[in-house]
Design an enzyme around this catalytic site. Structure first.
Site, short mmCIF file in Angstrom:
data_model
loop_
_atom_site.label_atom_id
_atom_site.label_comp_id
_atom_site.label_asym_id
_atom_site.label_seq_id
_atom_site.Cartn_x
_atom_site.Cartn_y
_atom_site.Cartn_z
N ASP A 164 0.86 -1.18 0.00
CA ASP A 164 0.00 0.00 0.00
C ASP A 164 0.90 1.23 0.00
O ASP A 164 1.50 1.56 1.03
CB ASP A 164 -0.90 0.03 1.24
CG ASP A 164 -2.10 -0.90 1.12
OD1 ASP A 164 -2.04 -1.85 0.33
OD2 ASP A 164 -3.08 -0.70 1.87
N LYS A 166 -10.28 0.32 -1.88
CA LYS A 166 -10.09 0.04 -0.45
C LYS A 166 -10.51 1.25 0.37
O LYS A 166 -9.99 2.35 0.19
CB LYS A 166 -8.64 -0.32 -0.16
CG LYS A 166 -8.37 -0.63 1.31
CD LYS A 166 -6.95 -1.15 1.51
CE LYS A 166 -6.61 -1.34 2.97
NZ LYS A 166 -5.24 -1.89 3.17
N LYS A 176 -6.98 3.46 -2.83
CA LYS A 176 -7.30 3.43 -1.39
C LYS A 176 -7.52 4.85 -0.91
O LYS A 176 -6.80 5.77 -1.28
CB LYS A 176 -6.15 2.76 -0.63
CG LYS A 176 -6.32 2.73 0.88
CD LYS A 176 -5.12 2.05 1.54
CE LYS A 176 -5.15 2.18 3.04
NZ LYS A 176 -3.95 1.56 3.68
#
Length: 226
Positions: free
Chosen positions: A92, A183, A154
């Protein structure tokens, strides 16, 4: 959604800067007990978490360029490579927010692309920190990460203000369609938060409050629109 379905969506996280080795061990034992698929820890603890979780088929994910995103591309690349060497299986990365705000779009795209390459096919999510962006910047950031080959967009780190909102999840899903994951992370603390995010289009949930969410689940029936 039942407890098993919720658990399958959650990335259980422990990323606070003061976390100790003992806390990581407890955290990993919780992940084993509850059956999460993926946990996220800071790079320093990837090796430890991997040693505790690999035999249980639980992936260790790592944040890259956390929590501000302003390090150089090469730093992000090396951090990614070292984390993978230590056992990380999901990445991430935080977008370079200053470059995005400066409209240095080629740099932002390349910054993401280089981390994607360094990830060597592992799942790569790009944190765009929605709470700090205008709608136009959210759209641009998402377009850039799609072009760079990322797998997920995300919402947030949870450390820089703001967090996941239904409106942002709906926007991001409309931008990436069904080709990429979305996400939701930042401020997700309740079962209803999870349901709302999934209904809006989230395919993964990042939260440090996963245990409280799971423990609160009763025999509820919720209809998922997406």
């Amino acid at each position: 959604m039942d407890k098993k379905e919720i658990i399958s969506l959650i990335d259980y996280t422990l990323l606070k800067p003061t976390v100790s080795k003992e806390e990581i061990i407890t955290f990993c034992n919780e992940a084993i007990e509850y059956g999460f698929n993926t946990v996220f820890v800071n790079p320093y603890y990837v090796s430890l978490a991997h040693s505790l979780l690999s035999s249980h088929n639980i992936k260790v994910g790592v944040p890259i360029g956390f929590s501000l995103g302003g390090v150089t591309t090469q730093t992000k690349v090396e951090e990614t490579k070292e984390s993978i060497k230590n056992g990380a299986e999901e990445i991430d990365m935080l977008i370079n927010l200053g470059a995005l705000k400066s409209k240095e779009y080629d740099f932002v795209r390349n910054d993401i692309s280089e981390v994607v390459k360094a990830s060597e096919g592992l799942m790569t999510k790009v944190i765009i920190e929605t709470g700090l962006l205008t709608k136009e910047e959210k759209i641009t950031a998402t377009q850039l990460l799609v072009e760079a080959g990322a797998d997920f967009v995300k919402t947030a780190t949870g450390f820089n203000g703001g967090g996941a909102t239904v409106e942002d999840i709906e926007l991001l899903r409309s931008l990436v369609g069904k080709e990429l994951g979305v996400k939701a992370a930042g401020g997700i603390r309740t079962y209803q938060d999870v349901i709302d995010m999934v209904n809006a289009g989230a395919s993964r949930i990042g939260t440090s409050g996963a245990l409280a969410i799971i423990d609160s689940i009763q025999d509820q029936n919720n209809f998922l629109r997406w």
